[in-house]
Every structure is written in C-alpha cells, then in structure tokens.
Scaffold this active site. Sequence first.
Site, PDB file in Angstrom:
ATOM      1  N   HIS A 155       0.837  -1.208   0.000  1.00 20.61           N
ATOM      2  CA  HIS A 155       0.000   0.000   0.000  1.00 20.61           C
ATOM      3  C   HIS A 155       0.867   1.251   0.000  1.00 20.61           C
ATOM      4  CE1 HIS A 155      -3.143  -2.617   2.206  1.00 20.61           C
ATOM      5  NE2 HIS A 155      -3.622  -2.397   0.988  1.00 20.61           N
ATOM      6  N   LYS A 157     -16.239  -7.191   5.420  1.00 21.18           N
ATOM      7  CA  LYS A 157     -15.121  -7.752   6.186  1.00 21.18           C
ATOM      8  C   LYS A 157     -15.271  -7.449   7.671  1.00 21.18           C
ATOM      9  CE  LYS A 157     -11.693  -7.025   2.508  1.00 21.18           C
ATOM     10  NZ  LYS A 157     -10.425  -6.351   2.179  1.00 21.18           N
ATOM     11  N   ARG A 207      -2.444  -6.300  -7.617  1.00 23.07           N
ATOM     12  CA  ARG A 207      -1.384  -7.288  -7.439  1.00 23.07           C
ATOM     13  C   ARG A 207      -1.382  -8.311  -8.566  1.00 23.07           C
ATOM     14  NH1 ARG A 207      -3.344  -9.541  -2.192  1.00 23.07           N
ATOM     15  NH2 ARG A 207      -5.201  -8.767  -3.177  1.00 23.07           N
ATOM     16  N   SER A 249      -3.456  -7.454   2.967  1.00 16.17           N
ATOM     17  CA  SER A 249      -3.865  -7.308   4.370  1.00 16.17           C
ATOM     18  C   SER A 249      -4.393  -8.623   4.921  1.00 16.17           C
ATOM     19  CB  SER A 249      -4.937  -6.218   4.489  1.00 16.17           C
ATOM     20  OG  SER A 249      -4.396  -4.963   4.170  1.00 16.17           O
TER      21      SER A 249
END
Length: 158
Positions: A17, A41, A90, A128
């Site tokens: 990040h 989440k 990614r 994360s």
Amino acid sequence: MTTALCPGSFDPVTNGHINIFERTAKIFDQVIVAVFNNIRKDSFLPIQERLELLRSSTAHIKNITIDSFDGLLADYVTAKNADIVVRGLRDQNDFFYETSQMLMLKRMAPQVESVYLMSEHQYSYVSSSAIRELVNFHGDIKGLVPRCVEKAVKAKFG
C-alpha cells in the site's frame, strides 16, 4: 490541481500500500488516502488505529492526507472534489474485482477517472488478509508492513 483518492480498508496497511501511495504522490498534486468501513469484512484493527498507523507510515509523503469515510465511494469522491481514484493491483484477480467496482463508480460519478497501478513484484503477494492470517498463526510479518504496524500488531496480538 489534481486530487487523487486511494480508498481501501487498509486493515492493516502493508508495504505494498505504501508503495502505491508513494508512486501516486509523484504523479498527482494531492493524494487522499481514505479508510472506509468495509461491510463485507470483519475488522482486524479499529478504524482510528488504522488512521494513526497510516499517518505514521506516510509521514514522509508531503502531499498526502489521511481520512476516513462511511457510505458510497461516489459520494465521498464528489465531496472531496477528487478527479482520480487510484487502485493498486497485485494480479489479474484484483483487476477483475476492481474493474467491476470502478464501472459502478463511473456510473455514479461519471466525472471521476480510475487509474490502476500495478504492484511492484516484491509486493505482489502481500495483502492485508495474508498479514492477518500470519498474525493469527504467529507468523513473521517483518518487512511486509511498516515498522509501526509491526510493533502495533505485536503489542496487540502478541
């Protein structure tokens, strides 16, 4: 002046990040990193702690502001007069997910453009959720997250 917005849950913020923020700050005049409450989440760290860790991790970036929001990204982007939403990718899975998100954003806020920045190879496997899994099983997160995040997570979760 062009304002770019980097939205995310950043739970926790990773070195990947930070790399995206640094690169974004070189391209645009002003960068807003906005932590949103992702209803999909369960939170690992409270939003206030994420904000503090982001501020510490990005103190070296002069044209960055750390903020948070609830609600729709389109409303937040419009309220902040942001021109661009920047998302780090990614891999191809991130591309497919982010494309659908950004198409919805474009429908709701047609004046906003989306920019994707590919992760640099050394961060392409860091997420994360991977950090949370490592922490859960007492794995080593050194080098994957900023030092302040590593310290905070170790203090909180042993």
